[in-house]
Design a protein around this motif. Structure first.
Motif, PDB file in Angstrom:
ATOM      1  N   ARG A  78      69.234  85.371  32.376  1.00 54.38           N
ATOM      2  CA  ARG A  78      69.393  86.781  32.717  1.00 54.38           C
ATOM      3  C   ARG A  78      68.212  87.616  32.220  1.00 54.38           C
ATOM      4  N   ILE A  79      67.848  87.439  30.951  1.00 53.27           N
ATOM      5  CA  ILE A  79      66.745  88.207  30.363  1.00 53.27           C
ATOM      6  C   ILE A  79      65.429  87.913  31.064  1.00 53.27           C
ATOM      7  N   LYS A  80      65.163  86.636  31.266  1.00 54.63           N
ATOM      8  CA  LYS A  80      63.910  86.234  31.907  1.00 54.63           C
ATOM      9  C   LYS A  80      63.776  86.816  33.306  1.00 54.63           C
ATOM     10  N   THR A 112      78.720  82.272  35.932  1.00 55.71           N
ATOM     11  CA  THR A 112      79.190  82.122  34.548  1.00 55.71           C
ATOM     12  C   THR A 112      80.699  81.905  34.506  1.00 55.71           C
ATOM     13  N   GLU A 157      65.569  77.548  28.038  1.00 55.79           N
ATOM     14  CA  GLU A 157      65.928  78.295  29.239  1.00 55.79           C
ATOM     15  C   GLU A 157      67.320  77.956  29.746  1.00 55.79           C
ATOM     16  N   ASP A 177      76.902  86.501  36.873  1.00 55.35           N
ATOM     17  CA  ASP A 177      78.253  86.619  36.305  1.00 55.35           C
ATOM     18  C   ASP A 177      79.242  85.721  37.041  1.00 55.35           C
ATOM     19  N   TYR A 231      72.666  74.747  36.865  1.00 51.89           N
ATOM     20  CA  TYR A 231      71.450  75.536  36.714  1.00 51.89           C
ATOM     21  C   TYR A 231      70.544  75.424  37.927  1.00 51.89           C
ATOM     22  N   ASN A 241      72.530  90.096  38.843  1.00 53.12           N
ATOM     23  CA  ASN A 241      73.486  90.025  37.734  1.00 53.12           C
ATOM     24  C   ASN A 241      74.894  89.686  38.222  1.00 53.12           C
ATOM     25  N   THR A 278      70.256  78.417  29.202  1.00 55.62           N
ATOM     26  CA  THR A 278      71.385  79.245  28.811  1.00 55.62           C
ATOM     27  C   THR A 278      71.446  80.433  29.759  1.00 55.62           C
ATOM     28  N   VAL A 279      72.643  80.908  30.036  1.00 62.17           N
ATOM     29  CA  VAL A 279      72.813  82.007  30.976  1.00 62.17           C
ATOM     30  C   VAL A 279      72.137  83.272  30.448  1.00 62.17           C
ATOM     31  N   LYS A 280      72.210  83.502  29.129  1.00 62.02           N
ATOM     32  CA  LYS A 280      71.596  84.695  28.539  1.00 62.02           C
ATOM     33  C   LYS A 280      70.086  84.697  28.745  1.00 62.02           C
ATOM     34  N   MET A 281      69.444  83.548  28.529  1.00 60.23           N
ATOM     35  CA  MET A 281      67.999  83.457  28.706  1.00 60.23           C
ATOM     36  C   MET A 281      67.615  83.606  30.172  1.00 60.23           C
TER      37      MET A 281
END
Length: 310
Positions: free
Chosen positions: A83-85, A156, A76, A153, A172, A149, A78-81
């Motif tokens: 965002r998706i979660k 990030t 978890e 961003d 985090y 989002n 990671t920023v990508k995970m």
């Protein structure tokens, strides 16, 4: 968190997940079978079926996400995970909450009794009211995802500008805190709508009982009983809603984000879509009758099944 509490929370999540999946699956199955037989489906059954489907999605996502975060906590981070979660969570939670609030609006317009012109106008056009409510909820969903989002961003970019800051868990912690705060704010909107409806239903029942007293009629007339049943459903709905809302709010204000707290929060969050669906089955005459038939069939089947003798 102590290992004993973790085991209790894990067992609670599994039990609630099974109960919630079975209850919501039962609601969907009964209404679809009835729809096929009658070739039509009422507005309330449409809302309840959609609500059950959204709660199944929410239960499965919460269960799988909790399982993954417990077994693979580093996945978890990671920023990508993240965002998706959170996008999946926002969508599943949004429809579950707003469809439940729409169901409350339906019962209010059907049961409440006011002489106000605005209320009568909304009562006569209740289908349009429900459609507009759902359309507005989609607007809130879009704004919720957009706001989340934008903040992800922004964090990030801060991470890229300061690599040493990215290596700390503080990044985090604040990111999750901000996401939970945004989601809690948007969850508070349908909660406020439901609270207003509950207050108006109480006022409608009080006015109705007052008129009945002046007319010297039986207080157990159909209108009074409908008011009482609706209020009982609203009390259970708001009770579980408060637990759900406080669980989300607590995640936004905890002093430090710890993965071990996931089980505790998930145990409270998953209560709402699980147990409240059981209440809907018991309060809906068609669903209650179907559930009694299933219980009767299971009892008869277990009674006449011969025991296995090796």
């Amino acid at each position: 968190m102590d290992i004993t509490i973790q085991i209790i929370c894990a067992a609670t999540i599994i039990v609630e997940f099974i109960i919630g999946s079975a209850a919501n699956g039962f609601i969907v199955l009964v209404n679809i079978i009835d729809w096929v037989k009658r070739r039509k489906i009422s507005s309330v059954d449409q809302i309840i079926t959609a609500l059950a489907i959204s709660r199944i999605n929410m239960l499965w996502f919460t269960f799988i996400a909790t399982l993954i975060s417990s077994l693979y906590p580093d996945l978890e981070m990671t920023v990508k995970m993240v965002r998706i979660k959170n996008i999946i969570w926002v969508i599943s939670n949004h429809f579950s909450i707003w469809l439940a609030s729409t169901l409350s609006i339906f019962y209010f317009l059907k049961i409440a009794n006011f002489s106000n012109y605005i209320f009568l106008y909304l009562k006569w056009r209740f289908k349009k009211v429900l459609s507009v409510t759902l359309l507005l909820s989609l607007l809130f969903l879009f704004v919720n995802i957009l706001a989340m989002n934008i903040h992800i961003d922004d964090w990030t970019e801060k991470c890229k500008r300061n690599p040493s800051y990215n290596s700390t868990s503080r990044y985090y912690t604040q990111l999750y805190r901000l996401i939970y705060l945004i989601n809690t704010m948007f969850t508070f909107i349908p909660f406020t709508v439901s609270l207003i409806i509950f207050t108006l239903l109480i006022f409608s029942l009080w006015t109705h009982l007052k008129n009945m007293h002046h007319n010297i009629k039986d207080t157990r007339d159909p209108s009074t009983m409908a008011h009482i049943n609706a209020l009982q459903m609203m009390v259970t709905f708001l009770l579980f809603y408060v637990v759900f809302f406080l669980s989300l709010a607590t995640q936004a204000w905890v002093s430090q984000f710890l993965e071990k707290k996931n089980l505790l929060f998930a145990a409270f969050i998953i209560t709402f879509p699980s147990v409240h669906s059981c209440v809907l089955i018991l309060r809906n005459s068609k669903l209650k009758q179907a559930s009694l038939l299933v219980v009767w069939w299971l009892r008869c089947r277990s009674k006449y099944v011969e025991p296995f003798v090796p």
